[in-house]
Structures are given as C-alpha cells and as structure tokens.
Design a protein around this motif. Sequence first.
Motif, PDB file in Angstrom:
ATOM      1  N   UNK A 190       5.198  39.721 -26.240  1.00  0.00           N
ATOM      2  CA  UNK A 190       5.959  38.565 -25.765  1.00  0.00           C
ATOM      3  C   UNK A 190       6.596  37.929 -27.006  1.00  0.00           C
ATOM      4  N   UNK A 191       7.871  38.193 -27.227  1.00  0.00           N
ATOM      5  CA  UNK A 191       8.505  37.757 -28.466  1.00  0.00           C
ATOM      6  C   UNK A 191       7.867  38.475 -29.646  1.00  0.00           C
ATOM      7  N   UNK A 192       7.392  37.718 -30.626  1.00  0.00           N
ATOM      8  CA  UNK A 192       6.764  38.302 -31.810  1.00  0.00           C
ATOM      9  C   UNK A 192       5.238  38.288 -31.705  1.00  0.00           C
ATOM     10  N   UNK A 193       4.721  38.071 -30.521  1.00  0.00           N
ATOM     11  CA  UNK A 193       3.278  37.990 -30.310  1.00  0.00           C
ATOM     12  C   UNK A 193       2.724  39.326 -29.822  1.00  0.00           C
ATOM     13  N   UNK A 194       1.530  39.659 -30.291  1.00  0.00           N
ATOM     14  CA  UNK A 194       0.867  40.885 -29.847  1.00  0.00           C
ATOM     15  C   UNK A 194      -0.617  40.617 -29.631  1.00  0.00           C
ATOM     16  N   UNK A 195      -1.242  41.483 -28.843  1.00  0.00           N
ATOM     17  CA  UNK A 195      -2.633  41.242 -28.448  1.00  0.00           C
ATOM     18  C   UNK A 195      -3.589  42.198 -29.143  1.00  0.00           C
ATOM     19  N   UNK A 196      -4.746  41.649 -29.521  1.00  0.00           N
ATOM     20  CA  UNK A 196      -5.827  42.455 -30.101  1.00  0.00           C
ATOM     21  C   UNK A 196      -7.059  42.357 -29.214  1.00  0.00           C
ATOM     22  N   UNK A 197      -7.537  43.485 -28.712  1.00  0.00           N
ATOM     23  CA  UNK A 197      -8.826  43.547 -28.021  1.00  0.00           C
ATOM     24  C   UNK A 197      -9.874  43.209 -29.075  1.00  0.00           C
ATOM     25  N   UNK A 198     -10.665  42.177 -28.818  1.00  0.00           N
ATOM     26  CA  UNK A 198     -11.451  41.548 -29.883  1.00  0.00           C
ATOM     27  C   UNK A 198     -12.934  41.490 -29.535  1.00  0.00           C
ATOM     28  N   UNK A 199     -13.704  42.325 -30.188  1.00  0.00           N
ATOM     29  CA  UNK A 199     -15.164  42.302 -30.088  1.00  0.00           C
ATOM     30  C   UNK A 199     -15.688  41.585 -31.328  1.00  0.00           C
ATOM     31  N   UNK A 200     -16.533  40.555 -31.158  1.00  0.00           N
ATOM     32  CA  UNK A 200     -16.993  39.837 -32.357  1.00  0.00           C
ATOM     33  C   UNK A 200     -17.634  40.815 -33.340  1.00  0.00           C
ATOM     34  N   UNK A 201     -18.695  41.454 -32.924  1.00  0.00           N
ATOM     35  CA  UNK A 201     -19.262  42.592 -33.646  1.00  0.00           C
ATOM     36  C   UNK A 201     -20.243  43.272 -32.705  1.00  0.00           C
ATOM     37  N   UNK A 202     -20.615  44.493 -33.024  1.00  0.00           N
ATOM     38  CA  UNK A 202     -21.412  45.303 -32.107  1.00  0.00           C
ATOM     39  C   UNK A 202     -22.681  44.596 -31.612  1.00  0.00           C
ATOM     40  N   UNK A 203     -23.396  43.822 -32.446  1.00  0.00           N
ATOM     41  CA  UNK A 203     -24.632  43.201 -31.962  1.00  0.00           C
ATOM     42  C   UNK A 203     -24.464  42.244 -30.783  1.00  0.00           C
ATOM     43  N   UNK A 204     -23.268  41.668 -30.614  1.00  0.00           N
ATOM     44  CA  UNK A 204     -23.088  40.728 -29.504  1.00  0.00           C
ATOM     45  C   UNK A 204     -22.360  41.352 -28.312  1.00  0.00           C
ATOM     46  N   UNK A 205     -22.236  42.655 -28.298  1.00  0.00           N
ATOM     47  CA  UNK A 205     -21.644  43.337 -27.149  1.00  0.00           C
ATOM     48  C   UNK A 205     -22.587  44.433 -26.655  1.00  0.00           C
ATOM     49  N   UNK A 206     -22.793  44.474 -25.354  1.00  0.00           N
ATOM     50  CA  UNK A 206     -23.608  45.520 -24.746  1.00  0.00           C
ATOM     51  C   UNK A 206     -22.837  46.838 -24.739  1.00  0.00           C
ATOM     52  N   UNK A 207     -23.535  47.954 -24.586  1.00  0.00           N
ATOM     53  CA  UNK A 207     -22.820  49.226 -24.441  1.00  0.00           C
ATOM     54  C   UNK A 207     -21.804  49.193 -23.301  1.00  0.00           C
ATOM     55  N   UNK A 208     -22.136  48.473 -22.224  1.00  0.00           N
ATOM     56  CA  UNK A 208     -21.205  48.368 -21.085  1.00  0.00           C
ATOM     57  C   UNK A 208     -19.925  47.644 -21.498  1.00  0.00           C
TER      58      UNK A 208
END
Length: 431
Positions: A190-208
């Motif tokens: 959108x214009x000059x904006x782009x999106x990053x899929x953002x995981x804080x770090x592996x310890x705070x995300x489940x395998x799912x």
Amino acid sequence: MKIIRASFLHFLDEPANVKDISDAYQYLPDGLMVIDKGKIKSLKPCTTADLSLYRNIEDQRGKLIVPGFIDTHIHYPQTQMIASYSEQLLQWLKTHTYPTEKQFSDHRHARYISRFFINELLKNGTTSALVFASVHPQSVDALFTEAAKKKMRIIAGKVMMDRNAPEYLLDTAQTSYEQSERLIKKWHNNGRLQYAITVRFAPTSSPEQLALAGKLKARYPDTYFHTHLSENTNEVALVKTLFPERKGYFDIYDHYGLAGDKSIFAHAIHLTEQEWSALARTNSVIAFCPSSNLFLGSGLFDLQKAQEHNICVGLGTDIGAGTSFSQLQSLHEAYKIMQLQGKTLSAFKGLYLATLGGAKALSIADKVGNFATGKEADFVLLNWAVTDLQKLRYQYTNTLEERLFALIILGDERNIESTYIAGELAYSALN
C-alpha cells in the motif's frame, strides 16, 4: 524539480567485494543532484555550465548528503521504555517489555507513540525501517497510518505470540493467522508500506503458530518474515528445552518455511557452525544490533564471519534495548564490538551497512540505498561538525575516511540538518 549543490557520498558496492575501496563508493566534494518527481534524475560534479543551465539551485556547500539511513530491526512500542534498568534479555522482557506493550491495546496510545516514533526516525535521518509492532492489530494500523502521512518506506507487522508470556499479551495460533492476513491485505504494498509476518521469537510461539506463520509466508511470498535468533545464551538454552526435536534454533524457523532472502533475523550472536551454513544456504538476512547487544550484555556479533559466509547483514538500532535512534551511534557501538574481537570496522563499511547494505538486507535496493538514477530520493543532509569537540576534530582531519570516522564516533541526531523523503523535506532541525 529540485536541484541541490553539496558534497555527496553514496555506495556502489559492498566494500569487501572490491580490491580498491574507492571502487565501492562515489564521493563528490562539489556535486549537483537533480530530483524529478521524487526520484533521482542525475548526480554529477557541479560545473560552471550547470550553474548557467539551472536556476533555483539549493546551495548546501560545506555539508554532506548521504542516502537515508535504513534501520533493519526496531521495536516502536518500546520507544517509551528506552533506557530501562534491568538484568539480561529474558528478565528485561518480563520486567519492562511486556507491561509496556500491554498499553498498545489502546489505539489512542498506539497513535501517540507512532507519531513520536516516526518523527524520531526522521530526526535521526532514518527513512526506511523494519519494525516490530505489538500483538495488537491496532498497533500496526497506527504505525502504518503515521508512516503513510510522511510517505516513508516502512515494513512492519503484528507480533504473533501464543505462549510463555503474560496472558494479557497472548493471541492464539488461529487468531494470529487471521489478524495477520487481514493486515497483509490492508497494508502490504500500500504505497511505500510493506508487511512482515512477525514472530517475537521461537519461545513465545507454539509449533502450531509457527506452522501457520509458515503457511502465511507461503500464501503471501512477497511479504517479509521478521524475528529474533540466538540473542542471549539463556534464550538459546530455553529454545533447546522447548524444541528438542529440532537440530538447533535456526532449524526451527527453517523447518516451518520461515527462512529465505526476505527473512530477517535480529542478533544471531550465538550460532553454531551448522547455523551459519544454514543461514547462508537459505539466503537469510541478519540484523546486526550493536547498541542493544551491549546494553543487555547479550554478546558480540561476528560480522566478519557473516561476511565469510556471504550472509547479507543490515544494521538495526533495536530500540528500546538499543539506546539511540541514531545509526551514527549504532556504528559507534559496532566499531567497539569489532575491536573487542580483535577486528575492525572501517567508516566506509559502516556507512555502507547503514545505507545500501540495509537496502540490500531488506530487498529494497532497487528502490533506495544509493543515488543511482531512477531511485527514490530519500536522503539526509548532514553537518560535518556541530559541537565544539566535533569542530576541533574536523579541523585536524586530512582525508575523507578520517572525517567520516570522526562523524561516526562523535556524531548523532545533532548532525542531521534535514531529512528528505521522495525529494520532499520531511524533517528540518532549523524549523
């Protein structure tokens, strides 16, 4: 059309790739840059013929123009908690980061900090950045809305985090997927904006959740992936207990389809040989964050080893563990980190990392990073010396490299006179 007369410096190649360092950059002590419709039309030495040809030349002789700085890792919600005393990474997150990010459930607070954050970037000469928001979708909306007003090139995303953090900050694997997808559709490209899929770090995300992040990346391959990797030894040890089935920390991300040339991993300090090789094999990118690495006592990044593996590296301030928005200050700290390892960092290599190197790290070097014809005219007007000490040091420099090194070590936002976005003034210290 805008025409500016000044000294110009920009990079044409990675300094390590050339035999003669002068082949890596172009320096014009008295140059003329022509900007048309927000893009670079030409850059060349200023001649008497040019002075007759062009009218309304903006005369900035005695000052240096460089491409806008590019920050490859920064947390905008942490702006308000910069310089918070604590222990190392994991305790610092619990004590300061999580309670601070809770406040971004309030869209009014998110807008307030977004405005401050964007202005602070510009004040420090940063024109493009890869940014962590918070877990709240409204934090992304607020940031992108403010960035769009300034026409900045910002890449950002909502944090995905479904375990090992306070309940008030957790999403779920499914809600994080759905919210991220809505934000991708709303903001990416959108214009000059782009999106990053953002995981804080592996310890705070489940395998799912990691599997769904990978699914998002596969569905929207043009998006970015942004996370942390091997910042702290206790963090690395925690990862081993949470993912015993994986070969290592980086292998977790690789396994879920989250490695690649648009995947940026902040820190990467405590890597195994296998991980260095895997980062290189997948063309993944590292964000070197010297200020925060020193502040949190995380360790010393091996820039030379990354270079030996041909891994693309960008420079990040990592606010708020980082203690300055200034990429000049980031380079000041980067030099010390290299010295502590018995290595060095030249002024040319440093400024390359902050400009064209950062653009390559974020896959935007076709748009920004130097003054090649047709690129977007994002640039910074620098004063060589503004303090009495800087003026004294400048008086006793003899070469361009000496002047640049002194600017890196002694400089900060006070040296930024103005910042331009797409050829238009976005910040001026004189106003």
